[in-house]
Design a protein around this motif. Structure first.
Motif, PDB file in Angstrom:
ATOM      1  N   ASN A 224       0.828  -1.215   0.000  1.00 43.10           N
ATOM      2  CA  ASN A 224       0.000   0.000   0.000  1.00 43.10           C
ATOM      3  C   ASN A 224       0.857   1.257   0.000  1.00 43.10           C
ATOM      4  O   ASN A 224       0.557   2.237  -0.702  1.00 43.10           O
ATOM      5  N   LEU A 225       1.941   1.263   0.770  1.00 46.46           N
ATOM      6  CA  LEU A 225       2.782   2.457   0.877  1.00 46.46           C
ATOM      7  C   LEU A 225       3.497   2.761  -0.428  1.00 46.46           C
ATOM      8  O   LEU A 225       3.565   3.921  -0.859  1.00 46.46           O
ATOM      9  N   THR A 226       4.054   1.742  -1.034  1.00 47.24           N
ATOM     10  CA  THR A 226       4.826   1.990  -2.262  1.00 47.24           C
ATOM     11  C   THR A 226       3.938   2.427  -3.414  1.00 47.24           C
ATOM     12  O   THR A 226       4.430   3.036  -4.368  1.00 47.24           O
ATOM     13  N   ARG A 227       2.648   2.138  -3.343  1.00 44.91           N
ATOM     14  CA  ARG A 227       1.724   2.620  -4.383  1.00 44.91           C
ATOM     15  C   ARG A 227       1.292   4.061  -4.141  1.00 44.91           C
ATOM     16  O   ARG A 227       0.964   4.787  -5.071  1.00 44.91           O
ATOM     17  N   GLN A 228       1.283   4.477  -2.873  1.00 48.57           N
ATOM     18  CA  GLN A 228       0.725   5.782  -2.521  1.00 48.57           C
ATOM     19  C   GLN A 228       1.778   6.833  -2.184  1.00 48.57           C
ATOM     20  O   GLN A 228       1.524   8.024  -2.332  1.00 48.57           O
ATOM     21  N   SER A 229       2.955   6.429  -1.719  1.00 44.70           N
ATOM     22  CA  SER A 229       3.940   7.384  -1.233  1.00 44.70           C
ATOM     23  C   SER A 229       4.720   8.007  -2.384  1.00 44.70           C
ATOM     24  O   SER A 229       4.938   7.390  -3.432  1.00 44.70           O
ATOM     25  N   GLN A 234       8.449   9.868   3.510  1.00 40.60           N
ATOM     26  CA  GLN A 234       7.061   9.497   3.801  1.00 40.60           C
ATOM     27  C   GLN A 234       6.935   7.992   4.065  1.00 40.60           C
ATOM     28  O   GLN A 234       6.219   7.567   4.988  1.00 40.60           O
ATOM     29  N   SER A 238       5.902   6.231   7.677  1.00 41.71           N
ATOM     30  CA  SER A 238       4.768   5.302   7.713  1.00 41.71           C
ATOM     31  C   SER A 238       5.179   3.924   8.233  1.00 41.71           C
ATOM     32  O   SER A 238       4.349   3.198   8.804  1.00 41.71           O
TER      33      SER A 238
END
Length: 808
Positions: A224-229, A234, A238
């Motif tokens: 999720n983080l690597t898709r959104q950050s 950041q 997270s």
């Protein structure tokens, strides 16, 4: 940039944003605040700290009507602290002082740093080329693979390290070092999870399963983080909490190969007591998973007596080298931290009594009903022990313990008659049935005098049956008499029947574990052998007394009359000188009287010893045991020490019914009213063992240094055996003296004329035997005098009492 250069550039920035009208104190204060935040604030700065600094100086600027200067101050300080890391802040200070003209400081100008660029450019846009974000974009592209433990050409992954490119800035390198920590931790723990099938532990496998779920949650978070950050910072922020969780998990995972499953469970439980909410939440989740197999073992144990612990992770162990209940042992050191320490022994005794009732007593119907009730108790309101609070768990186990203990007591006392067998052991092996023992001695004396290898089992059985049928023993229940037997010890114990004969009372069935625990019945044999020696000595003295009585009544009857008549004549002076025959008669009769007096003293000694051991040692301790076995009508608590030397405070059934602390509306245990005290199986074993030790290891019977007399420095039992040996020698010598007297009298009666001196040989033997008797009597008196002093000088009241009895 060194700390000194950073301070210099920070001072220049402060002079640029603080108007001179506010004074040097304001500049110094701002410098200290900013330096403290930059130097001690960590890798990123909290918004609360930034707001605190800004609010502090806002009132000062506005009070002096410096609105335009405040805007410049706010913009500059905000952009300085917006760089997130200490390294970026240092680079900002260097850039700030580089692009600012030196003449602007000399003129005292306070124009905004934004004027260095175009009016439309922000500070971030001005300094953006100096940070090289092109590489960060490339790093973000490969970061998801690295964080999930996969290698790439940009970040080659080894087992315990990741190689970074050489052409990146220090700020990016430092950030990647922090970001790749969870990647390495994930890789190592993922490999550990894949090998969980090789773990020989239920608890460790449960932990591996819980760890697998935690790692799956980490994978989901990374995706999720690597898709959104949009930045490394950041992503790091997270992942910060997740990094802490992974560190804790890795610490536990590293211990899997070096600690036992029970210790692992304790380590996980300690996390649930952690002060940090993040760690505590992690501990709660792990403990809920890892404790499941442990609670399953506990449920099986307290419900069915089944120790389903293949890897020895429970605090109750089974030794395969032993048999039956002897396999089981309790280890207080292995008690998990989440269970109260005092509950461990109760759990152990509960399951052990169930095993006893199942394997020894075959109470299968009752155990089936109990198991059903226990299952309902565990699962009626919750999903077993794992879902209960410790308070409720403790209460449930207390209820189950009360029910099993009550039935165990009822079975032991009323089905298998424990007290009946205790009384029988006392009657036979401690010689409580005096008429039986006396008859056994009388009927078996002829056999006991034979060589030990010539005595058959048939002869012993015959003597035993005669003694049973001729005494009050015949009225005892058949289940008692069928346990009674007589046997011969090994030939190493002696040469004649007296030395090797022993009675045996074999307790069969469930009570054998209680009454012959670890072959404790050998203590009965030890005491029987000692009492048998005393009884044999008493019997020999009785036989010797009868021999002399027969001698005086028959062989010497006329001689005694002649001696009495002759003494009367002497007193009246009616006769002349005493003849040689008359002097012999007087010598024989007077010495026989002296021997009788000495023998009576020995008979008194043996009788006092027997009475003392029967009443003061055996009977007294037996009554103590009976009081412990019998419940006091008004008692609330009963105190007893277990064989683990732990003090147990046992509530009575009445107290449980009226004072039970209940975690919920639990059903009452099924119990029956009993007059017997309720003891667990180990407590019964301890009571019986203490009873035997108090008797067989009494100070008078002990060979230890603590049992030595103060004056003789010899143990009491050694002195007693010396005295008994003297008694046997005395009896043998006096019997020989009696035989010689009979020979002498026979010769005199067979002669028709005067004494011709042919009896000189017999008279010499008589003189020698008499001297021997006197020496033995004198030796006895000497030893007895010191023995009495030792007894009266002892600290135990009953030992002093024996000394008084022997003095009278």
């Amino acid at each position: 940039m060194s700390l000194d250069h950073t301070q210099l550039h920070l001072q220049r920035l402060v002079r640029a944003v603080v108007p001179e009208v506010l004074g040097a104190s304001c500049s110094n204060s701002l410098f200290n605040d900013l330096w403290s935040l930059l130097h001690h604030g960590g890798p990123y700065f909290a918004a609360a700290d930034i707001d605190l600094i800004l609010n502090k100086y806002k009132q000062t600027f506005l009070y002096h009507n410096l609105e335009r200067e405040w805007a410049t101050f706010l913009s500059t300080i905000t952009q300085l602290l917006a760089n997130n890391t200490l390294l970026q802040a240092r680079e900002f200070l260097l850039f700030f002082n580089t692009i600012r003209a030196e003449d602007a400081y000399s003129e005292g100008s306070h124009r905004s740093f934004q004027s260095a660029g175009s009016d439309k450019d922000s500070l971030k846009e001005i300094i953006q080329p100096y940070y090289g974000n092109t590489y960060e974009d490339e790093a973000l592209h490969y970061l998801s693979y690295t964080l999930l433990g996969s290698t790439s050409k940009h970040f080659p992954f080894d087992v315990a390290s990741i190689e970074l490119p050489a052409n990146i800035s220090n700020s990016i390198s430092g950030l990647l070092h922090k970001l790749f920590e969870p990647a390495i931790l994930y890789k190592k723990m993922s490999d550990a999870v894949s090998s969980k099938g090789r773990l020989r532990s239920l608890l460790k496998n449960a932990y591996a399963s819980a760890l697998s779920k935690e790692l799956q949650g980490y994978v989901k978070l990374v995706n999720n983080l690597t898709r959104q950050s949009v930045s490394l910072v950041q992503i790091y922020l997270s992942l910060y909490d997740e990094i802490l969780r992974l560190r804790v998990l890795y610490g536990l995972t590293e211990k899997l190969d070096v600690i036992l499953g029970g210790d692992l469970l304790t380590e996980v439980y300690r996390l649930t007591e952690y002060g940090d909410p993040l760690i505590k939440a992690l501990g709660d989740g792990l403990f809920a998973q890892v404790c499941k197999p442990y609670y399953q073992i506990l449920e099986n144990w307290v419900r069915d007596g089944d120790l389903s612990d293949p890897h020895a992770e429970f605090f109750i162990r089974a030794d395969p080298r032993e048999q039956g209940l002897y396999q089981l042992s309790y280890s207080a050191a292995d008690m998990p931290a989440f269970l109260p320490a005092e509950l461990g022994l109760k759990i152990y005794q509960l399951g052990k009594m169930i095993v006893f009732l199942k394997a020894y007593c075959h109470e299968l119907n009752w155990l089936s009903r109990y198991s059903t009730r226990a299952r309902q108790l565990m699962y009626a309101e919750t999903k077993g022990f794992e879902a209960m609070s410790i308070t409720k768990l403790t209460t449930v186990i207390a209820l189950q313990h009360a029910e099993v203990l009550n039935h165990f007591t009822n079975v032991v006392h009323h089905k298998y008659h424990l007290n009946t067998h205790l009384a029988a052991l006392k009657s036979f092996l401690f010689m409580g049935k005096g008429d039986f023992i006396q008859t056994l001695l009388a009927r078996g004396a002829a056999i006991f005098n034979e060589p030990s290898n010539a005595i058959s089992a048939h002869q012993l059985t015959s003597v035993l049956l005669e003694a049973v049928h001729a005494t009050t023993v015949r009225a005892l229940p058949q289940e008692v008499l069928q346990n009674l037997d007589a046997r011969i010890l090994g030939l190493t114990h002696g040469n004649i029947g007296w030395d090797v004969f022993t009675l045996e009372y074999k307790v069969h069935g469930p009570l054998e574990f209680v009454l012959n625990h670890r072959n404790v019945s050998s203590e009965y044999l030890r005491m029987f052998n000692f009492l048998w020696k005393l009884r044999r000595t008493q019997h020999i003295l009785g036989v010797n007394w009868n021999e002399f009585r027969h001698l005086q009544k028959n062989t010497l009857r006329q001689v005694s009359c002649d001696v009495r008549a002759f003494k009367v004549q002497i007193n009246r002076a009616t006769s002349g000188a005493m003849s040689n025959l008359d002097s012999r008669y007087i010598w024989v009769v007077s010495n026989l009287k002296r021997i009788n007096i000495a023998r009576n003293k020995l008979i008194g000694f043996v009788t006092v010893l027997l009475d003392f051991f029967n009443s003061e040692v055996i009977e007294r301790n037996y009554q103590v045991l009976q009081r412990q076995m019998r419940k006091s009508p008004d008692s609330t608590y009963q105190y007893q020490e277990s064989d683990e030397s732990l003090a147990l405070l046992l509530p009575t059934k009445g107290f449980l019914q009226t004072h039970r602390i209940r975690a919920t509306d639990l059903p009452e245990p099924e119990v029956v009213a009993l007059e017997d005290s309720e003891f667990t199986i180990d407590e019964l074993v301890t009571l019986h063992s203490n009873y035997l030790v108090a008797i067989t290891r009494h100070r008078l019977l002990n060979n230890s240094a603590s049992s030595q007399g103060r004056f003789s420095s010899r143990t009491f039992i050694a002195t007693i055996y010396d005295l008994l040996e003297l008694v046997h020698l005395f009896s043998g010598s006096t019997s020989e003296f009696g035989d010689l007297v009979v020979s002498l009298m026979t010769n005199i009666q067979l002669r028709t004329g005067q004494d011709d001196g042919s009896d000189s040989a017999i008279e010499e033997k008589l003189q020698y035997t008499l001297r021997r008797v006197k020496e033995l009597a004198q030796r006895y008196d000497e030893i007895m005098a010191v023995f009495v002093k030792d007894l009266r000088g002892d600290s135990l009241p009953e030992v002093k009492f024996l000394g008084t009895l022997l003095t009278v």
